[in-house]
Design a protein around this motif. Structure first.
Motif, short mmCIF file in Angstrom:
data_model
loop_
_atom_site.label_atom_id
_atom_site.label_comp_id
_atom_site.label_asym_id
_atom_site.label_seq_id
_atom_site.Cartn_x
_atom_site.Cartn_y
_atom_site.Cartn_z
N GLU B 19 0.85 -1.18 0.00
CA GLU B 19 0.00 0.00 0.00
C GLU B 19 0.89 1.24 0.00
O GLU B 19 1.66 1.47 0.92
CB GLU B 19 -0.92 0.04 1.21
CG GLU B 19 -1.92 1.20 1.13
CD GLU B 19 -2.95 1.17 2.23
OE1 GLU B 19 -3.96 0.47 2.07
OE2 GLU B 19 -2.75 1.85 3.25
N ARG B 21 0.80 5.45 -0.49
CA ARG B 21 -0.06 6.63 -0.52
C ARG B 21 0.68 7.75 -1.24
O ARG B 21 1.84 8.02 -0.92
CB ARG B 21 -0.40 7.08 0.90
CG ARG B 21 -1.16 6.04 1.68
CD ARG B 21 -2.59 6.43 1.80
NE ARG B 21 -3.35 5.39 2.49
CZ ARG B 21 -4.58 5.55 2.93
NH1 ARG B 21 -5.20 6.69 2.76
NH2 ARG B 21 -5.20 4.57 3.53
N ARG B 43 -3.18 -0.91 -4.77
CA ARG B 43 -2.04 -0.65 -3.89
C ARG B 43 -1.68 0.84 -3.83
O ARG B 43 -0.91 1.26 -2.99
CB ARG B 43 -0.82 -1.44 -4.39
CG ARG B 43 -0.88 -2.91 -4.02
CD ARG B 43 0.16 -3.70 -4.74
NE ARG B 43 -0.26 -3.97 -6.11
CZ ARG B 43 0.23 -4.96 -6.85
NH1 ARG B 43 1.16 -5.76 -6.36
NH2 ARG B 43 -0.19 -5.14 -8.09
N ARG B 45 -3.05 4.59 -3.28
CA ARG B 45 -4.19 5.36 -2.79
C ARG B 45 -3.79 6.80 -2.61
O ARG B 45 -2.69 7.09 -2.12
CB ARG B 45 -4.67 4.80 -1.44
CG ARG B 45 -5.33 3.46 -1.59
CD ARG B 45 -5.59 2.78 -0.26
NE ARG B 45 -5.95 1.40 -0.52
CZ ARG B 45 -7.18 0.99 -0.79
NH1 ARG B 45 -8.17 1.84 -0.82
NH2 ARG B 45 -7.44 -0.28 -1.04
N GLU B 48 -4.84 12.69 1.59
CA GLU B 48 -5.41 14.04 1.66
C GLU B 48 -4.36 15.07 2.06
O GLU B 48 -4.48 16.24 1.73
CB GLU B 48 -6.54 14.08 2.69
CG GLU B 48 -7.73 13.25 2.31
CD GLU B 48 -8.07 12.20 3.34
OE1 GLU B 48 -9.09 11.53 3.18
OE2 GLU B 48 -7.29 12.05 4.30
N SER B 49 -3.37 14.63 2.80
CA SER B 49 -2.36 15.55 3.30
C SER B 49 -0.98 14.99 2.96
O SER B 49 -0.80 13.77 2.97
CB SER B 49 -2.52 15.69 4.82
OG SER B 49 -1.36 16.24 5.39
N HIS B 51 1.53 14.89 4.77
CA HIS B 51 2.06 14.17 5.93
C HIS B 51 1.62 12.72 5.94
O HIS B 51 2.22 11.88 6.60
CB HIS B 51 1.57 14.83 7.23
CG HIS B 51 2.03 16.23 7.38
ND1 HIS B 51 3.35 16.60 7.35
CD2 HIS B 51 1.33 17.38 7.57
CE1 HIS B 51 3.45 17.90 7.51
NE2 HIS B 51 2.24 18.40 7.64
N HIS B 52 0.55 12.41 5.23
CA HIS B 52 0.02 11.05 5.21
C HIS B 52 0.59 10.24 4.05
O HIS B 52 0.30 9.06 3.92
CB HIS B 52 -1.51 11.06 5.08
CG HIS B 52 -2.22 11.85 6.14
ND1 HIS B 52 -3.57 12.05 6.13
CD2 HIS B 52 -1.75 12.48 7.23
CE1 HIS B 52 -3.90 12.79 7.19
NE2 HIS B 52 -2.82 13.07 7.86
#
Lengths: 314, 494
Positions: B19, B21, B43, B45, B48-49, B51-52
């Motif tokens: 996964e 991001r 896998r 995604r 939104e931020s 930091h994520h």
């Protein structure tokens, strides 16, 4: 005595871990990103996400309110762990307190505090907007959820979740209080920060209260949110779907905790499915829906339930 | 011990590869790519931020103005993290003098995935990006230089202007945002969650197309026109070719004109579906996202590469894919089904009805065109009406393209093109693009390059409506209103 406490503690942690992990898997299964390409690796993806976050460096935003920022994820985790204490996953698996239901509802409140603190603590404008939105969730769900659970409490003549489950041994409450379950699930959506009511952590404000979190702190928040959803669904299963009892016509051919787990995941899947089939609503629409639709219907449900209890004595 | 550490690291790398991001920054050509990418591989995604996210995906072109935001975002990226760049490098597409930045000079880029992000190529580019990212190992990365903050002064309301004594807040949305295709900054003066006033800061995707067109030859101008709106290359190229043909007094053969109309219709339909995918993502309406994305990807396979439009006609050899441009019979019926589903969806209406209302008179007065004008004239002029107008137009365009294809007869596809420069004169060309009417005024003084060129771009016209559509709405509704305009910032900035 110590052994019992330790056993209870490990059981609770086990339920929380299994529940939260299952929610994370279900979320990915239902996500449109997985449509058409679902495979067994979805079972490992929550673990991958956790490993990624554990490996990530911690991050502090510029000029945060350090205490609020650092403690917010801990408050979130503590809330769900304490709330799990009264949710029964089988006979003698939870604290049988006479006010268990009341305790569970009240324990959802500090989660709002966690999100509000998270938003405020980042000292950013998106965080400020998110913290105010989180506070509006409290106003939306508290009264609605309280009225949604009164029917089963009246029927079981107790606020203890264990007594409520035991009172459904022969007939689940959902059979003669279907509206009550609907109201509970609608209120639960406000309380668990899922679509369509996830404005405090919405993508339009870059993740809102969670925007500035990364690494382990973000993992704690995400885990707490997943467990919150699971616990709310589990409480719903205990209140309306007979808890650990199998269906009356089928009988207990599965162990009690397995029935409870299945029912909890069924409600989780239902809540996630509803979230998938609806767009995100603004907090003003959420408040309007809660106070102008859910609450009046809850009054009607309460009256009908009271009459049924008096007349039918089920 | 070292061997065990290595094994553990390899195992963790394999696990975390399940996964990834990514946080995306669209430089102006990524509208279709970013709409398709979430559905390519489970896998991958979007985050939104920053930091994520552990991947920063930058879609070219990158301008001077956007560089600061990219550097700031990179500094916010979770570590370990990577930078992946997708699309055709700006300098390669527009030339060295287009004030574009080579991102590798400023950030440690781990991967560059080539491939066009135009509708007909976006499917394969999305697959290439997904494949490349999956196999890339994360590392700690290096520090990025600090960006110089942009100073902006926004006047707040005086006490006399407020009903009660509250404190206004200026919320900056962008330049990396999800309401427009490409970088745009909105400065919203908020009273709580109510938008009081909005200011627009654009120019983050400017490539000086008009200036470059005056400095370069007529044939190079064709490439620049194609790149005016990277999400609608056929429209820009066709407008330029028609103006050029008008200057020369050349008329393309009937067969070529029909093929051009077919290509334009397919481009409009494809663009509308990609826009609807992004709009549904903004509304977080998962139930619509999957269907919209599937339809958009299907229509993209029918899209023509803009290179088939050549001076004097049509060059089928330029289309190596050989699409044929026959529209499958069910295509417009599927779009019609989606339109009917959306029009009868009360929940969709709850989020879009009465949002960003633009009256018909005002729309005509400001020069709005395309679905924005159609929605104002034929319906309520709100976000819902604009969404339905685009979906209805997509179905009509596909059906019309099929009718035109059936009318195709054998014949020449290209007129002989003169060897000389265009004679002295001026020409105007209008093309109905996905966002509205694209108008080009071209002047020639008999030389080897245009003496005058002016593009009237629909996105620029619609962008000017934002400050009047947004006030009075809550923040989510304000963003919905802006998104409903279908702004292509590359086209708006020029």
């Amino acid at each position: 005595m110590m052994e019992e406490h330790l056993r209870a503690a490990f059981l609770t942690l086990g339920w929380l871990t299994a529940g939260g992990y299952g929610v994370a898997v279900l979320e990915r299964w239902i996500s449109p990103a997985s449509a058409g390409v679902r495979s067994a690796r979805i079972l490992l993806q929550p673990l991958a996400s956790a490993a990624r976050l554990l490996r990530a460096a911690d991050h502090l935003p510029p000029h945060p309110d350090g205490a609020l920022f650092r403690t917010a994820p801990l408050i979130a985790v503590a809330t769900v762990v304490l709330a799990a204490w009264v949710v029964p996953f089988g006979p003698a698996t939870a604290a049988d307190t006479p006010i268990g239901l009341f305790y569970f509802i009240v324990l959802l409140g500090p989660f709002v505090v966690a999100l509000a603190n998270a938003g405020w603590g980042t000292n950013s404008k998106y965080g400020l907007v998110a913290s105010m939105r989180a506070a509006s969730h409290l106003v939306a769900y508290e009264v609605a959820l309280g009225f949604a659970i009164l029917g089963p409490a009246m029927a079981a003549e107790s606020l203890s979740l264990v007594r409520i489950v035991e009172a459904q041994e022969h007939l689940w409450f959902v059979v003669w209080q279907p509206l009550g379950l609907g109201l509970y699930l609608a209120s639960a959506l406000f309380a668990v920060y899922r679509r369509p009511f996830d404005t405090p952590i919405a993508g339009e404000i870059a993740g809102g209260a969670l925007a500035e979190y990364g690494g382990t702190r973000l993992l704690l928040f995400r885990a707490a949110l997943a467990v919150l959803l699971f616990l709310t669904a589990a409480a719903g299963a205990a209140i309306y779907l007979g808890g650990w009892h199998g269906p009356p016509v089928v009988g207990p051919f599965l162990p009690a905790p397995v029935w409870m787990l299945l029912k909890s995941y069924a409600l989780v899947a239902l809540l996630l499915w509803v979230g998938r089939r609806t767009p995100r609503f603004g907090h003003d629409q959420m408040l309007r829906f809660s106070w102008k639709i859910v609450l009046p219907v809850a009054f009607v449900n309460l009256a009908v339930t009271g009459i049924l209890i008096l007349v039918l004595d089920p | 011990m070292g061997g065990m550490t290595g094994m553990l690291r390899a195992w963790v790398d394999r696990l975390t590869a399940l996964e990834r991001r990514y946080f995306a920054i669209d430089g102006g050509s990524g509208g279709a790519l970013l709409a398709l990418l979430p559905g390519v591989d489970d896998r991958l995604r979007p985050a939104e931020s920053p930091h994520h996210a552990d991947l920063l995906l930058v879609v070219e072109p990158v301008t001077d103005a956007l560089l600061g935001a990219i550097l700031e975002t990179y500094r916010s990226l979770a570590r370990p993290g990577q930078v992946v760049v997708a699309g055709v490098p700006g300098a390669e597409r527009y030339g060295e003098d287009a004030s574009l930045v080579r991102i590798e000079d400023h950030l440690p880029v781990a991967l560059r995935v080539g491939g066009a992000t135009t509708p007909e190529a976006v499917g394969s580019t999305a697959d290439a990006v997904a494949l490349a990212i999956r196999h890339e190992r994360l590392h700690r990365g290096t520090a990025a230089p600090a960006a110089t903050p942009e100073e902006i002064l926004i006047p707040l309301r005086s006490a006399a202007e407020k009903e009660i004594a509250t404190e206004d807040v200026v919320l900056s949305v962008g330049p990396v945002q999800s309401v427009a295709a490409g970088p745009l900054r909105l400065l919203l003066l908020m009273d709580g969650e109510q938008v009081v006033r909005a200011e627009v800061r654009s120019g983050y995707a400017v490539r000086h197309i008009e200036r470059l067109s005056r400095e370069r030859s007529w044939s190079e101008g064709i490439s620049l026109a194609t790149a005016l709106d990277p999400l609608a290359p056929v429209s820009g190229r066709l407008a330029y070719l028609q103006a050029l043909e008008s200057l020369y007094g050349v008329v393309a053969p009937p067969r070529a004109r029909l093929l051009r109309e077919i290509a334009l219709g397919i481009e409009r339909a494809t663009s509308h579906l990609f826009w609807f995918t992004r709009f549904a993502e903004l509304l977080a309406y998962d139930g619509l996202i999957s269907e919209a994305r599937r339809l958009a990807a299907r229509l993209a396979t029918m899209a023509a590469p803009a290179d088939v439009l050549v001076p004097g006609g049509w060059d089928p050899d330029a289309d190596r894919r050989g699409a044929g441009y026959r529209i499958p019979a069910g295509a417009w019926e599927e779009v019609r089904r989606l339109t009917h589903q959306v029009s009868s969806d009360r929940l969709f209406g709850l989020r879009t009805r009465g949002i960003g209302v633009l009256g018909a008179d005002r729309a005509r007065q400001v020069g709005a065109s395309g679905p924005v004008l159609r929605a104002s004239e034929a319906a309520e002029g709100d976000a819902r009406a604009r969404a339905l107008a685009r979906l209805e137009a997509a179905a009509e365009d596909l059906e019309q393209a099929a009718v035109l294809f059936d009318r195709l007869t054998d014949g020449a596809e290209r007129t002989r093109w003169p060897d000389s420069h265009p004679p002295v004169g001026a020409a105007e060309s209008r093309v109905s693009g996905p966002r509205g009417t694209l108008t080009l005024e071209l002047e020639s003084d008999g030389g080897d390059r245009p003496s005058g060129i002016h593009w009237a771009r629909p996105s620029a016209v619609h962008l000017a409506l934002v400050p009047e559509l947004v006030p009075g709405h809550t923040l989510p509704d304000a963003l919905t209103a802006v998104a409903s305009l279908d702004l292509s910032m590359a086209e708006a900035d020029g």
